[in-house]
Design a protein around this motif. Structure first.
Motif, PDB file in Angstrom:
ATOM      1  N   LEU A 145      12.404   7.468  -0.412  1.00 22.15           N
ATOM      2  CA  LEU A 145      13.026   7.165   0.654  1.00 22.15           C
ATOM      3  C   LEU A 145      12.033   6.916   1.998  1.00 22.15           C
ATOM      4  CD1 LEU A 145      15.677  10.030   0.097  1.00 22.15           C
ATOM      5  CD2 LEU A 145      16.023   7.417  -0.075  1.00 22.15           C
ATOM      6  N   PRO A 146      11.027   7.382   2.106  1.00 28.25           N
ATOM      7  CA  PRO A 146      10.088   7.108   3.095  1.00 28.25           C
ATOM      8  C   PRO A 146       9.771   5.435   3.178  1.00 28.25           C
ATOM      9  CG  PRO A 146       9.271   8.840   2.209  1.00 28.25           C
ATOM     10  CD  PRO A 146      10.226   8.456   1.270  1.00 28.25           C
ATOM     11  N   VAL A 147       9.733   4.702   1.973  1.00 25.54           N
ATOM     12  CA  VAL A 147       9.733   3.377   1.866  1.00 25.54           C
ATOM     13  C   VAL A 147      10.713   2.631   2.560  1.00 25.54           C
ATOM     14  CG1 VAL A 147       9.190   1.327   0.156  1.00 25.54           C
ATOM     15  CG2 VAL A 147       8.071   3.475  -0.132  1.00 25.54           C
ATOM     16  N   LEU A 148      12.060   3.305   2.287  1.00 28.81           N
ATOM     17  CA  LEU A 148      13.192   2.541   2.932  1.00 28.81           C
ATOM     18  C   LEU A 148      13.701   3.062   4.511  1.00 28.81           C
ATOM     19  CD1 LEU A 148      15.379   2.845  -0.184  1.00 28.81           C
ATOM     20  CD2 LEU A 148      13.954   1.135   0.393  1.00 28.81           C
ATOM     21  N   GLY A 149      12.506   3.861   5.090  1.00 30.00           N
ATOM     22  CA  GLY A 149      12.742   3.972   6.380  1.00 30.00           C
ATOM     23  C   GLY A 149      13.647   5.206   6.514  1.00 30.00           C
ATOM     24  N   VAL A 150      14.091   6.219   5.495  1.00 33.38           N
ATOM     25  CA  VAL A 150      14.942   7.328   5.810  1.00 33.38           C
ATOM     26  C   VAL A 150      14.104   8.447   6.456  1.00 33.38           C
ATOM     27  CG1 VAL A 150      16.373   8.796   4.699  1.00 33.38           C
ATOM     28  CG2 VAL A 150      16.494   6.438   3.865  1.00 33.38           C
ATOM     29  N   ARG A 199       7.592  -4.542  13.669  1.00 31.06           N
ATOM     30  CA  ARG A 199       7.613  -5.072  12.268  1.00 31.06           C
ATOM     31  C   ARG A 199       6.798  -4.410  11.274  1.00 31.06           C
ATOM     32  NH1 ARG A 199       5.393  -8.344   8.538  1.00 31.06           N
ATOM     33  NH2 ARG A 199       6.831  -9.787   7.276  1.00 31.06           N
ATOM     34  N   LYS A 200       7.318  -4.116  10.061  1.00 35.40           N
ATOM     35  CA  LYS A 200       6.463  -3.477   8.888  1.00 35.40           C
ATOM     36  C   LYS A 200       6.724  -4.405   7.625  1.00 35.40           C
ATOM     37  CE  LYS A 200       7.940   1.292  10.462  1.00 35.40           C
ATOM     38  NZ  LYS A 200       8.431   2.638  10.122  1.00 35.40           N
ATOM     39  N   ASP A 201       5.510  -4.248   7.015  1.00 33.05           N
ATOM     40  CA  ASP A 201       5.624  -4.976   5.592  1.00 33.05           C
ATOM     41  C   ASP A 201       6.036  -4.237   4.536  1.00 33.05           C
ATOM     42  OD1 ASP A 201       5.088  -6.854   3.803  1.00 33.05           O
ATOM     43  OD2 ASP A 201       2.914  -6.344   3.610  1.00 33.05           O
TER      44      ASP A 201
END
Length: 400
Positions: A145-150, A199-201
């Motif tokens: 979930l952190p990878v998806l910005g949650v 922006r984030k990669d």
């Protein structure tokens, strides 16, 4: 060959009673007059029970199409890119693959290890835990979930909603539709917010910047990709973890063989994936007259490719109902096959290995009560509902 050659059943992968032990049904069909089954449930569908039959369904997209959906019954929205055929599917995978390579998974091992240690810290001093609800399910939520910005405060809520959606769409349709809408609103809002954020990669950035056929993706299309990513990450990998822990708890000799290095971890991981088979079935639609597992199929027929049936075919894996941790199981169908092979398979292996290694290192004597009787959730994803374990209390690695 007539349709009478096909074995008729009432098989339904959403039936809780059937899915406690679907493997006995697969064995019965394989030993009968025709290993291709037909069920009158869910509008009617066919299902191969041999390894070769399942592999062909996954590999031959020209005959067995994903374009009409991969779930049975249909999901409320198309899930991208799994509900596409080449060349559209190939285009999507080419864009998304870079986020799920072996190199990307290996580079994330430190973060994955930190999640495992954090969760074990929460129960290690207690000497008991529910390995499903305190380790394997939150493990995936905290990793993906952190990878998806949650944000942290929303992760349990999102994880709980997704888990409910996977296992209850045949139980409470109105509740299923409601949660679909809530998740859709949440994930599309993430995509919208990121369009004006630094922006984030990461995957979300890819979805808002990438062009398909000369246009940017809509937030709804981004949601369709993110939802599929979450379905795969939060439930299926968790199921493999809990099933593997259950086997090790009941088989201390296998714990010792892994701890000593007698059996290499990469070998054991493939057998755990074969034996647990967390994703049980995916649908395809027949596009042309063909024959499968000795039975005839016509255009428009639905076929359910049973990963679990393939993984328990004795013609491919001798003594398939035993978890033999030094078996060469690299050809298992847990991740499917062909162009639709699971995009998250490298991450799944890293997370499964990290979870099991860390448990054996920190709570090596964990066991399951003798009177424990496993209960599994039904649907495309089959998972243990709970796994009570006890062990000698240990020390936290971090301050509470």
């Amino acid at each position: 060959m007539t349709r009478s050659n096909v074995t008729e059943t009432h098989f339904n992968h959403h039936d809780p009673q059937i899915m406690q032990d679907p493997y006995s049904l697969y064995t019965k069909l394989r030993s009968g007059k025709c290993p291709l089954g037909h069920s009158d449930q869910l509008g009617g569908f066919y299902f191969p029970t041999s390894y070769d039959g399942v592999k062909r369904v996954f590999s031959d997209f020209r005959t067995f199409s994903s374009a009409e959906g991969s779930g049975l019954p249909d999901q409320l929205v198309r899930l991208l890119p799994v509900d596409l055929d080449p060349p559209q599917h190939t285009r999507w995978r080419r864009v998304l693959n870079r986020f799920f390579t072996q190199e990307a998974a290996d580079a994330d091992r430190v973060r994955v290890q930190n999640v495992a240690d954090t969760l074990i810290d929460d129960f290690i001093e207690r000497g008991s835990a529910d390995a499903v609800n305190e380790l394997t399910r939150p493990f995936l939520a905290m990793t993906m979930l952190p990878v998806l910005g949650v944000p942290m405060e929303d992760r349990r809520m999102i994880g709980d909603k997704l888990l409910w959606m996977v296992h209850n769409r045949m139980v409470d349709h109105d509740g299923w539709v409601q949660r679909y809408g809530e998740i859709a609103e949440y994930l599309t809002a993430i995509c919208t917010a990121r369009r004006t954020a630094p922006r984030k990669d990461d995957l979300v950035q890819c979805l808002i910047e990438e062009e398909f056929d000369g246009r940017k993706l809509t937030d709804v299309e981004g949601y369709q990709v993110l939802l599929l990513t979450l379905f795969g990450a939060l439930d299926s990998t968790s199921s493999a973890m809990s099933g593997s822990l259950f086997h090790l708890a009941r088989n201390p000799a296998d714990k010792a063989r892994l701890t000593s290095g007698e059996v290499p971890w990469p070998v054991a991981i493939e057998e755990f994936l074969r034996f647990t088979t967390p994703i049980t079935a995916l649908r395809r639609t027949v596009t042309q007259p063909t024959e499968l597992d000795g039975g005839p199929l016509e255009p428009g027929d639905f076929v359910l490719a049973l990963n679990g049936a393939a993984n328990r075919d004795p013609a491919k894996f001798p003594e398939p109902d035993k978890c033999i941790i030094d078996r060469d199981a690299r050809d298992h169908m847990t991740f499917g096959s062909g162009g639709h092979v699971c995009i998250g398979r490298h991450y799944a292996r890293v997370m499964l290995e990290t979870c099991l290694k860390t448990m054996l290192a920190r709570v090596p004597d964990f066991s399951v009560p003798d009177d424990f009787r496993p209960e599994y959730t039904p649907s495309e994803a089959r998972a243990l509902k709970t796994l009570p374990i006890t062990f000698t209390p240990g020390r936290r690695l971090k301050a509470a």
